[in-house]
Structure formats: C-alpha cells, structure tokens
Design an enzyme around this catalytic site. Sequence first.
Site, mmCIF file in Angstrom:
data_model
loop_
_atom_site.group_PDB
_atom_site.id
_atom_site.type_symbol
_atom_site.label_atom_id
_atom_site.label_comp_id
_atom_site.label_asym_id
_atom_site.label_seq_id
_atom_site.Cartn_x
_atom_site.Cartn_y
_atom_site.Cartn_z
ATOM 1 N N GLU A 171 0.784 -1.195 0.000
ATOM 2 C CA GLU A 171 0.000 0.000 0.000
ATOM 3 C C GLU A 171 0.822 1.253 0.000
ATOM 4 O O GLU A 171 1.957 1.292 0.461
ATOM 5 C CB GLU A 171 -0.952 0.018 1.154
ATOM 6 C CG GLU A 171 -0.289 -0.323 2.407
ATOM 7 C CD GLU A 171 -1.334 -0.518 3.449
ATOM 8 O OE1 GLU A 171 -1.373 0.325 4.342
ATOM 9 O OE2 GLU A 171 -2.117 -1.463 3.344
ATOM 10 N N CYS A 186 3.248 8.260 1.363
ATOM 11 C CA CYS A 186 3.843 7.261 2.253
ATOM 12 C C CYS A 186 3.978 5.975 1.454
ATOM 13 O O CYS A 186 2.980 5.427 0.978
ATOM 14 C CB CYS A 186 2.909 7.070 3.448
ATOM 15 S SG CYS A 186 3.438 5.806 4.606
ATOM 16 N N CYS A 193 7.215 -7.496 6.865
ATOM 17 C CA CYS A 193 8.387 -6.921 7.520
ATOM 18 C C CYS A 193 8.905 -7.921 8.549
ATOM 19 O O CYS A 193 8.125 -8.560 9.251
ATOM 20 C CB CYS A 193 8.022 -5.616 8.224
ATOM 21 S SG CYS A 193 9.424 -4.837 9.048
ATOM 22 N N CYS A 197 7.469 -5.648 14.992
ATOM 23 C CA CYS A 197 7.108 -4.745 16.090
ATOM 24 C C CYS A 197 5.730 -5.143 16.618
ATOM 25 O O CYS A 197 4.822 -5.428 15.848
ATOM 26 C CB CYS A 197 7.099 -3.298 15.615
ATOM 27 S SG CYS A 197 8.708 -2.783 14.997
ATOM 28 N N CYS A 200 2.433 -3.336 15.446
ATOM 29 C CA CYS A 200 2.312 -3.071 14.015
ATOM 30 C C CYS A 200 1.666 -4.219 13.255
ATOM 31 O O CYS A 200 2.054 -5.372 13.416
ATOM 32 C CB CYS A 200 3.707 -2.797 13.459
ATOM 33 S SG CYS A 200 3.771 -2.802 11.676
ATOM 34 N N GLY A 244 7.275 -2.384 5.625
ATOM 35 C CA GLY A 244 8.665 -2.781 5.438
ATOM 36 C C GLY A 244 9.659 -1.929 6.194
ATOM 37 O O GLY A 244 9.390 -0.792 6.558
ATOM 38 N N GLU A 245 10.822 -2.516 6.462
ATOM 39 C CA GLU A 245 11.926 -1.820 7.117
ATOM 40 C C GLU A 245 12.967 -1.504 6.034
ATOM 41 O O GLU A 245 13.579 -2.428 5.486
ATOM 42 C CB GLU A 245 12.511 -2.725 8.211
ATOM 43 C CG GLU A 245 13.883 -2.325 8.720
ATOM 44 C CD GLU A 245 13.986 -0.856 9.095
ATOM 45 O OE1 GLU A 245 13.173 -0.385 9.905
ATOM 46 O OE2 GLU A 245 14.874 -0.171 8.565
ATOM 47 N N SER A 276 12.936 6.265 7.036
ATOM 48 C CA SER A 276 12.774 6.038 8.460
ATOM 49 C C SER A 276 13.077 4.583 8.794
ATOM 50 O O SER A 276 12.574 3.686 8.140
ATOM 51 C CB SER A 276 11.327 6.382 8.818
ATOM 52 O OG SER A 276 11.131 6.225 10.182
ATOM 53 N N SER A 298 13.154 5.446 14.073
ATOM 54 C CA SER A 298 11.949 5.037 14.791
ATOM 55 C C SER A 298 12.409 4.423 16.098
ATOM 56 O O SER A 298 12.607 3.226 16.208
ATOM 57 C CB SER A 298 11.185 4.001 13.983
ATOM 58 O OG SER A 298 10.786 4.554 12.768
ATOM 59 N N HIS A 300 11.087 4.785 19.393
ATOM 60 C CA HIS A 300 9.978 4.218 20.180
ATOM 61 C C HIS A 300 10.187 4.120 21.671
ATOM 62 O O HIS A 300 9.267 4.305 22.450
ATOM 63 C CB HIS A 300 9.546 2.848 19.652
ATOM 64 C CG HIS A 300 9.096 2.892 18.248
ATOM 65 N ND1 HIS A 300 8.275 3.883 17.772
ATOM 66 C CD2 HIS A 300 9.372 2.116 17.185
ATOM 67 C CE1 HIS A 300 8.059 3.694 16.482
ATOM 68 N NE2 HIS A 300 8.717 2.644 16.091
ATOM 69 N N ASN A 383 -2.682 3.676 17.385
ATOM 70 C CA ASN A 383 -4.053 3.657 16.893
ATOM 71 C C ASN A 383 -4.543 2.226 17.000
ATOM 72 O O ASN A 383 -4.142 1.385 16.213
ATOM 73 C CB ASN A 383 -3.994 4.100 15.431
ATOM 74 C CG ASN A 383 -5.347 4.352 14.873
ATOM 75 O OD1 ASN A 383 -6.329 4.363 15.601
ATOM 76 N ND2 ASN A 383 -5.406 4.557 13.575
ATOM 77 N N CYS A 426 -0.751 3.298 6.955
ATOM 78 C CA CYS A 426 0.129 2.393 6.243
ATOM 79 C C CYS A 426 0.073 1.040 6.921
ATOM 80 O O CYS A 426 0.070 0.946 8.129
ATOM 81 C CB CYS A 426 1.556 2.892 6.304
ATOM 82 S SG CYS A 426 1.818 4.367 5.370
HETATM 83 S S1 SF4 Z 1 6.602 -0.862 12.645
HETATM 84 FE FE1 SF4 Z 1 7.903 -0.771 10.787
HETATM 85 S S2 SF4 Z 1 9.757 -1.951 11.310
HETATM 86 FE FE2 SF4 Z 1 8.172 -2.455 12.828
HETATM 87 S S3 SF4 Z 1 7.206 -4.302 12.017
HETATM 88 FE FE3 SF4 Z 1 6.000 -2.532 11.329
HETATM 89 S S4 SF4 Z 1 6.820 -2.062 9.297
HETATM 90 FE FE4 SF4 Z 1 8.319 -3.344 10.329
#
Ligand code: SF4
Length: 437
Positions: A171, A186, A193, A197, A200, A244-245, A276, A298, A300, A383, A426
């Site tokens: 997306e 974005c 990924c 996380c 996520c 994705g990272e 990022s 990122s 956190h 969120n 995203c």
């Molecule tokens: S927050 Fe970013 S790095 Fe972490 S799992 Fe999601 S997409 Fe991957």
Amino acid sequence: MVCQKALFLTALVAFIRCNFALLEQAPKIPTKIKESERIRSPLSFQFDDLTVSLERGIGRSRAVWECYRMGIDPLWFYDESIADSQLDDSVHKILKQQGREAKSWTRDELKMLITAKRREQGLGKAALESLRKVGGESIEESVATIRDISMARDGTTKLLVRLVESGFDVETVIIPWEETGRSTLCISSQVGCAQGCTFCATGKMGRLQNLSSDEICAQVFLARKVCRVLDINPVDGVVFMGMGEPADNAANVVRAANVLTSQDQFGMAQRKVTISTVAPTPDAFMELGRANTTLAWSIHATTPELRKELVPTTKYSMNELRQGYLDALKSRPMKLRTTMLEVVLIDKINDSVEDADHLAQFVQEMIDEVPGMKPMVNLIPFNDIGFQKFRKPKVERVWAFQERLTSRGFKCFIRTTRGDEESAACGQLATKRKRAE
Ligand code: SF4
Ligand SMILES: *[C@@H]1O[C@H](CO)[C@@H](O)[C@H](O)[C@H]1NC(C)=O
Ligand SMILES: *[C@@H]1O[C@H](CO)[C@@H](O)[C@H](O)[C@H]1NC(C)=O
Ligand SMILES: CC(=O)N[C@H]1CO[C@H](CO)[C@@H](O)[C@@H]1O
C-alpha cells in the site's frame, strides 16, 4: 516510520513545508547496478544511463521523464496507435466499479503540461523500441499497477498497488496538505516486515518480499497518476513509512531515493524525502544515509526493556544504536543533519511525562555530540485496531508529553492520524485483504 508505519498514517507535520530554495543539483550516483538490485523498467535507471540507452541525446530521456512525472507511460503516450482513453485506464476502471467519475485527460491536454521539445515530434520508433528493450512493456504491465483506491473523508487516499511479478499487494498512501497545496506520499519498501514490532500490523505478516527499486518508484508514478486524474494536490514529498523496514532492503531503497531526488527525474527536494528506520543494526543508518535524504530513527523507547518489548528484534543496546545514528549524521552535509525521532505513544506504556523526560535526556546527549544537529521528535499516538495488548493513549497525555518536550527546548510534533475511518494507515489495508482472501 515508524513504523507505525504501519499503523498510523500519520502525517508529517511542519517539517514537510515547501522549501524550494533548497533544491539542488541532481546528485550523481554510481552507474553500476548490483545483482541484488533488480531493474525491470527505465523508471529506476539513473538518468544518464537512460540517455545512453535511448541514444542520440538527452531530449528523449527528458521527454520520457516528463511523462513519468505525470504518471503517464511514455510507451503509450508516444505511440499514436494507443487510444487516449488507455492512458489512465487503470484508474478509471476502479472509479467506475466504485460508481465514481473523474476527468478523462486527452493527449492534447497532457501535451499542454509538457515542455520538452519532443512533445510534438514524438520519441520516434527507434527510441520506443529501445525503451521496450530495457523495460519490456509499460510500467503498469511489467512493474506495478493499481488495484484499489480508497479515499477517507479528510482526503487521505490509499492505493492498493499490485506488484506484477510476484502478485503481492503493497500500500501507498497519499496525504494531501491544505496549507501547501501539495501532498506527501507514504510508500512501502517490502511486502511484510521481519522486524515484528508488537504494535504493528505489517510486523505480523512476516517478511515476504523485498521491493525492487522500480517497484518502489512505481508507487510514486502511480500516485502522480491518481493525483492528476482525481485532482488531488500533487505529491512533492515521500516518506518511507509504509510496509517494510528500509534497512532490510537498503540497496533498492537508496537507489529509488536517488531517483526521487534527482532533478532530472522526480525532482523532489532532498529534505522532503524521509527514510525512516527502526535500525536493525547501528550500521543501518550509514547505509541508508547514502541516499541524500532526511534520515529518521523510529526509536519508540529509550530503555532496553521497553524497546525489546516494542521492537522485539532489537539486538543492540540503545547506546550502540545511538552511536550509529550519530556517526551517520556527522558524515553528512549540515543541511541533511536534521534528526528525526519517531516515537509511538501507547496508553500507559510509555506516555507519561516521566517518559518524556527520559526521552529528552536521551536526545540531549545526542545534541551535545553533533554540531548543527536539529532534533525533531514526532509523536505517533498508537491507533488500536484490534490489538489486545495496547491501547490508544489519552489525548491529554499526548499533549502533556509534547508540552514537556517542548518546554525542554525540542521541536516536537504530534502526527495526526489521518484517514482513520478507511483504515488509511500504512500497513493495514493489505493485511486486511490478505485475511479476507
Ligand atoms: S513498525 Fe515498521 S519496522 Fe516495525 S514491524 Fe512494522 S513495518 Fe516493520
Ligand atoms: C550526496 O551528497 C554528497 C555530499 O554532498 C555527495 O558527495 C554524494 O555524491 C551524494 N550522493 C548521492 C547518491 O547523491
Ligand atoms: C531482502 O534483502 C536482504 C538484504 O538485501 C536479504 O538479506 C533478504 O533475505 C531479502 N529478503 C527477501 C524476503 O528476499
Ligand atoms: C510504564 C512504563 O513502562 N513506562 C516506560 C515507558 O518508557 C520509558 C522509557 O522510554 C521507561 O522509562 C518507562 O518505564
């Protein structure tokens, strides 16, 4: 993005302001293409290489790029046997299914937007042939096309982009800004990924595929098309905060970022492109920093326990990661030393003012080390979308957190979560589809 990338679509706030004074000469990148960087279309060729492959001069490659910038395929535009209606067919088909209508651009109208001298005489048969030789058929046939478009009430527009080769969807989200009349895009760098996380949605998919540099650039191409057809503010900035990272697919991300900032290609200001990373290793910063764009971390959490809980793949200490970030920043020109930290705020997990103090302390220690560093903290209120473990933070606590950082002298923005009602954050749409299938 944080990854949140995945979750929050958040928009970047003030730092995305237009800054045309900063436009500069297109950077040169090494021509050699590594094996790992699959290229399927001229879209992610370095401009000079495209010129060489089209022979006889720079006029043709400029004409090709004027088309790409508008989201028009030059193979179609300059082939008179292709009807005007096919040029934006993918978008119109989706709108029709949704019972919506939009402007149908004709070639003559599009030509008005083109300044290249070639617009009247065309590219010529030989050049079209060469273009096919490097890229196969059009971008939408050989790289990526649009499968779905959903628009939230606030204008945030999410595209579901189908990758032709693998059949996966990623997306891409268009975030329009009323104040500037522009949009930020974005984009995604992987399908799924590997960082996992815990807050996520993308992380739950696992790692499925690295995007090639043309699959990354195609998202910008397709977004430009959608913005033109639907009359959405044009895209002039990009954040790599979708699925994705970026560090797990660095070669392709860097290559694509250079296409975005090259003045002959997408022509975006370097500062308006932001990569990022959660930083899987301290070296990730230096590697991604090869692209001359804003580099965001990122982060956190600043304590090892919480960091490990939120980003379970964390293998390095916060000090090691910070050092990696500082080294990368120090190696860059002053104007690219803007330091951007992304922090996802989760109810009662890390949203107290004591947590803000902790973060401020951490950032202060960075500033002391890097001359010219301008730190900026983006708070991303979590969120919740069906996560058991975490909740959305209370608005007052987010404000108090921001207030505390601001009072300690840091620029701090709350990223507004946009397009909520369509889950336009995203990372969410593709996951939802997958579950449905
Ligand atoms: S927050 Fe970013 S790095 Fe972490 S799992 Fe999601 S997409 Fe991957
Ligand atoms: C980035 O900027 C540096 C310094 O200005 C320059 O040497 C380098 O070639 C640029 N890199 C790219 C890929 O544009
Ligand atoms: C993506 O690329 C990285 C490094 O470039 C590699 O280690 C990884 O295995 C690739 N992932 C997939 C799913 O192909
Ligand atoms: C309640 C809680 O666990 N808060 C943590 C949030 O994160 C900070 C550091 O980022 C920790 O110091 C807190 O203990």
